[in-house]
Design a protein around this motif. Structure first.
Motif, PDB file in Angstrom:
ATOM      1  N   GLY A 116     -18.288  -6.495  44.446  1.00  0.00           N
ATOM      2  CA  GLY A 116     -18.411  -7.736  43.694  1.00  0.00           C
ATOM      3  C   GLY A 116     -18.795  -7.589  42.239  1.00  0.00           C
ATOM      4  O   GLY A 116     -19.241  -8.561  41.625  1.00  0.00           O
ATOM      5  N   THR A 117     -18.632  -6.406  41.644  1.00  0.00           N
ATOM      6  CA  THR A 117     -18.968  -6.229  40.222  1.00  0.00           C
ATOM      7  C   THR A 117     -17.784  -6.632  39.346  1.00  0.00           C
ATOM      8  O   THR A 117     -16.626  -6.351  39.681  1.00  0.00           O
ATOM      9  CB  THR A 117     -19.337  -4.770  39.933  1.00  0.00           C
ATOM     10  N   PRO A 118     -18.033  -7.306  38.208  1.00  0.00           N
ATOM     11  CA  PRO A 118     -16.930  -7.733  37.335  1.00  0.00           C
ATOM     12  C   PRO A 118     -16.212  -6.539  36.718  1.00  0.00           C
ATOM     13  O   PRO A 118     -16.776  -5.444  36.601  1.00  0.00           O
ATOM     14  CB  PRO A 118     -17.633  -8.595  36.284  1.00  0.00           C
ATOM     15  N   ILE A 119     -14.986  -6.767  36.308  1.00  0.00           N
ATOM     16  CA  ILE A 119     -14.146  -5.695  35.764  1.00  0.00           C
ATOM     17  C   ILE A 119     -13.943  -5.937  34.276  1.00  0.00           C
ATOM     18  O   ILE A 119     -13.415  -6.974  33.861  1.00  0.00           O
ATOM     19  CB  ILE A 119     -12.787  -5.653  36.486  1.00  0.00           C
ATOM     20  N   ARG A 120     -14.376  -4.962  33.470  1.00  0.00           N
ATOM     21  CA  ARG A 120     -14.181  -5.057  32.022  1.00  0.00           C
ATOM     22  C   ARG A 120     -12.814  -4.467  31.676  1.00  0.00           C
ATOM     23  O   ARG A 120     -12.455  -3.367  32.128  1.00  0.00           O
ATOM     24  CB  ARG A 120     -15.274  -4.301  31.271  1.00  0.00           C
ATOM     25  N   ALA A 121     -12.037  -5.206  30.915  1.00  0.00           N
ATOM     26  CA  ALA A 121     -10.678  -4.771  30.603  1.00  0.00           C
ATOM     27  C   ALA A 121     -10.669  -3.406  29.925  1.00  0.00           C
ATOM     28  O   ALA A 121      -9.804  -2.570  30.198  1.00  0.00           O
ATOM     29  CB  ALA A 121      -9.989  -5.807  29.716  1.00  0.00           C
ATOM     30  N   ALA A 122     -11.644  -3.147  29.061  1.00  0.00           N
ATOM     31  CA  ALA A 122     -11.671  -1.882  28.325  1.00  0.00           C
ATOM     32  C   ALA A 122     -11.959  -0.684  29.216  1.00  0.00           C
ATOM     33  O   ALA A 122     -11.693   0.460  28.827  1.00  0.00           O
ATOM     34  CB  ALA A 122     -12.710  -1.957  27.210  1.00  0.00           C
ATOM     35  N   ASP A 123     -12.492  -0.918  30.428  1.00  0.00           N
ATOM     36  CA  ASP A 123     -12.838   0.195  31.319  1.00  0.00           C
ATOM     37  C   ASP A 123     -11.648   0.698  32.130  1.00  0.00           C
ATOM     38  O   ASP A 123     -11.735   1.756  32.755  1.00  0.00           O
ATOM     39  CB  ASP A 123     -13.947  -0.240  32.282  1.00  0.00           C
ATOM     40  N   LEU A 124     -10.556  -0.047  32.151  1.00  0.00           N
ATOM     41  CA  LEU A 124      -9.398   0.375  32.928  1.00  0.00           C
ATOM     42  C   LEU A 124      -8.513   1.292  32.097  1.00  0.00           C
ATOM     43  O   LEU A 124      -8.244   1.019  30.923  1.00  0.00           O
ATOM     44  CB  LEU A 124      -8.589  -0.848  33.386  1.00  0.00           C
ATOM     45  N   GLU A 125      -8.041   2.384  32.710  1.00  0.00           N
ATOM     46  CA  GLU A 125      -7.159   3.325  32.045  1.00  0.00           C
ATOM     47  C   GLU A 125      -5.737   3.170  32.562  1.00  0.00           C
ATOM     48  O   GLU A 125      -5.499   2.586  33.626  1.00  0.00           O
ATOM     49  CB  GLU A 125      -7.645   4.761  32.275  1.00  0.00           C
ATOM     50  N   ILE A 126      -4.790   3.694  31.807  1.00  0.00           N
ATOM     51  CA  ILE A 126      -3.388   3.640  32.213  1.00  0.00           C
ATOM     52  C   ILE A 126      -3.233   4.331  33.568  1.00  0.00           C
ATOM     53  O   ILE A 126      -3.685   5.464  33.759  1.00  0.00           O
ATOM     54  CB  ILE A 126      -2.482   4.312  31.163  1.00  0.00           C
ATOM     55  N   GLY A 127      -2.598   3.612  34.516  1.00  0.00           N
ATOM     56  CA  GLY A 127      -2.376   4.176  35.846  1.00  0.00           C
ATOM     57  C   GLY A 127      -3.401   3.753  36.871  1.00  0.00           C
ATOM     58  O   GLY A 127      -3.214   4.010  38.071  1.00  0.00           O
ATOM     59  N   ASP A 128      -4.488   3.119  36.442  1.00  0.00           N
ATOM     60  CA  ASP A 128      -5.517   2.681  37.386  1.00  0.00           C
ATOM     61  C   ASP A 128      -5.006   1.533  38.265  1.00  0.00           C
ATOM     62  O   ASP A 128      -4.272   0.655  37.795  1.00  0.00           O
ATOM     63  CB  ASP A 128      -6.773   2.223  36.635  1.00  0.00           C
ATOM     64  N   LEU A 129      -5.399   1.540  39.526  1.00  0.00           N
ATOM     65  CA  LEU A 129      -5.191   0.409  40.427  1.00  0.00           C
ATOM     66  C   LEU A 129      -6.533   0.074  41.055  1.00  0.00           C
ATOM     67  O   LEU A 129      -7.184   0.947  41.640  1.00  0.00           O
ATOM     68  CB  LEU A 129      -4.158   0.721  41.517  1.00  0.00           C
ATOM     69  N   VAL A 130      -6.953  -1.168  40.917  1.00  0.00           N
ATOM     70  CA  VAL A 130      -8.243  -1.620  41.435  1.00  0.00           C
ATOM     71  C   VAL A 130      -8.004  -2.724  42.453  1.00  0.00           C
ATOM     72  O   VAL A 130      -7.270  -3.685  42.180  1.00  0.00           O
ATOM     73  CB  VAL A 130      -9.145  -2.137  40.292  1.00  0.00           C
ATOM     74  N   ASN A 131      -8.616  -2.582  43.626  1.00  0.00           N
ATOM     75  CA  ASN A 131      -8.614  -3.653  44.610  1.00  0.00           C
ATOM     76  C   ASN A 131      -9.688  -4.656  44.218  1.00  0.00           C
ATOM     77  O   ASN A 131     -10.870  -4.314  44.142  1.00  0.00           O
ATOM     78  CB  ASN A 131      -8.891  -3.102  46.002  1.00  0.00           C
TER      79      ASN A 131
END
Length: 356
Positions: free
Chosen positions: A205-220
């Motif tokens: 349940g933690t929020p997702i910061r757009a800047a923390d995602l890298e190219i190729g990441d997939l998050v459920n």
């Protein structure tokens, strides 16, 4: 046939074991006493009538007791669960016992001996079989015992009523109004997603910061509403309501190069710097999707191998699914966290009768 010395040995035609025959027939009390026969007939009919009564009680219980309510009515079980189970179970039991008693006490009771025959019966045997079926029907007494016949047909016919009544649970209750919904957006056509709701990681349940995602990441991920708490720290959505909301809210969030995304017309502003989100629920039969091929941006459903192209509107490129995955419009809030712009613009999951 000749033996080793050229002499013929006669072939035995008699059976090595004598046929013991059939024992003397034992007449049943109902075969010789008309009063007992009539009483047995009334007993069987009574079971069929009682089965009809319990089917009616099943329907009455369905509307009297709230599903999921009064969870500790009988030994920790809900009143609806107990009454529905008992009524239908007893009805089936009474029909079964009634048929057994009918066969044991009233149907024809004599022994039949028949030799084995080739796989394909002769025409004479086929005619004999049809005649035996006719005789069996006569001996069952179904034609000359209207009381048993009619009560049996009535009890078995009424078993279709619970099936028809239970169809009511397959969809929303007719006439259901918004005030009866447990949360905004409940129902088959909507989810818990809403404008400004944060996208959070599933399970934690933690929020997702757009800047923390890298190219190729997939998050459920899923909707933050599933983790909202009240002043006392209790979940706002809990129990069955939370389970239903959680069954439609999951999404997969993927980041790719922005130029790799072929935006669907009208969805040009639904992504954030190459971050795109689609429903995690397969549009075939509703299985969860998570098998991602980074180089092609294809995502695979493990149940029936439906394959979707996330870079091209999640269109189906293989498998039995008939619709693309619904897309969730994304944006970022003032703190840089991913949020939804609105609910899905179409129902998630497999197709149902209300969907055009």
């Amino acid at each position: 046939m000749p033996d080793s010395h050229g002499e013929f040995t006669p072939v035995r035609t008699d059976t090595p074991v004598a046929d013991p025959g059939l024992p003397a027939h034992q007449w049943r009390p109902t075969d010789v006493d008309p009063k007992l026969e009539k009483r047995a007939e009334r007993q069987v009919a009574g079971m069929f009538v009682a089965a009809q009564v319990f089917v009616v009680l099943f329907v009455v219980s369905y509307f009297v007791f709230d599903i999921g309510g009064d969870g500790d009515a009988f030994l920790g079980l809900g009143a609806s669960t107990v009454t529905l189970g008992l009524c239908l179970g007893i009805a089936l039991l009474l029909i079964g016992v009634g048929i057994i008693q009918w066969a044991r006490k009233l149907m024809g009771d004599h022994e039949i001996s028949e030799m084995r025959h080739p796989a394909r019966s002769s025409d004479e045997d086929r005619e004999a079989t049809l005649e035996a079926l006719r005789v069996g029907t006569e001996e069952s007494g179904i034609a000359r015992r209207p009381l048993i016949r009619n009560t049996l047909l009535g009890s078995v016919g009424l078993l279709g009523v619970p099936a028809v009544v239970l169809l009511r649970d397959l969809g929303p209750t007719p006439g259901q109004v918004a005030t009866e919904q447990p949360y905004e957006g409940a129902g088959l056509a909507n989810t818990v997603w809403a404008d400004g709701m944060r996208v959070v990681r599933d399970v934690i349940g933690t929020p997702i910061r757009a800047a923390d995602l890298e190219i190729g990441d997939l998050v459920n991920a899923t909707a933050a509403a599933l983790y909202e708490t009240d002043e006392e720290g209790e979940l706002v959505l809990e129990g069955t309501v939370r389970l239903i909301a959680n069954s439609k809210a999951p999404v997969i969030v993927v980041r790719m190069e922005p130029e790799e995304i072929e935006a669907v017309e009208g969805r040009e502003n639904w992504t954030v710097e190459g971050i795109i989100a689609y429903s995690k629920i397969c549009t075939h039969v509703g299985c969860p999707i998570s098998l991602y091929e980074r180089t092609t941006h294809h995502v695979l459903c493990p149940c029936h191998q439906s394959t979707f192209d996330l870079a091209d509107g999640a269109n189906v490129i293989f498998g039995p699914a008939a619709r693309p995955l619904p897309q969730l419009a994304l944006a970022v809030d003032d703190e840089g966290y991913l949020v939804a712009q609105s609910d899905f613009d179409e129902p998630v999951g497999p197709s149902f009768w209300e969907r055009g």
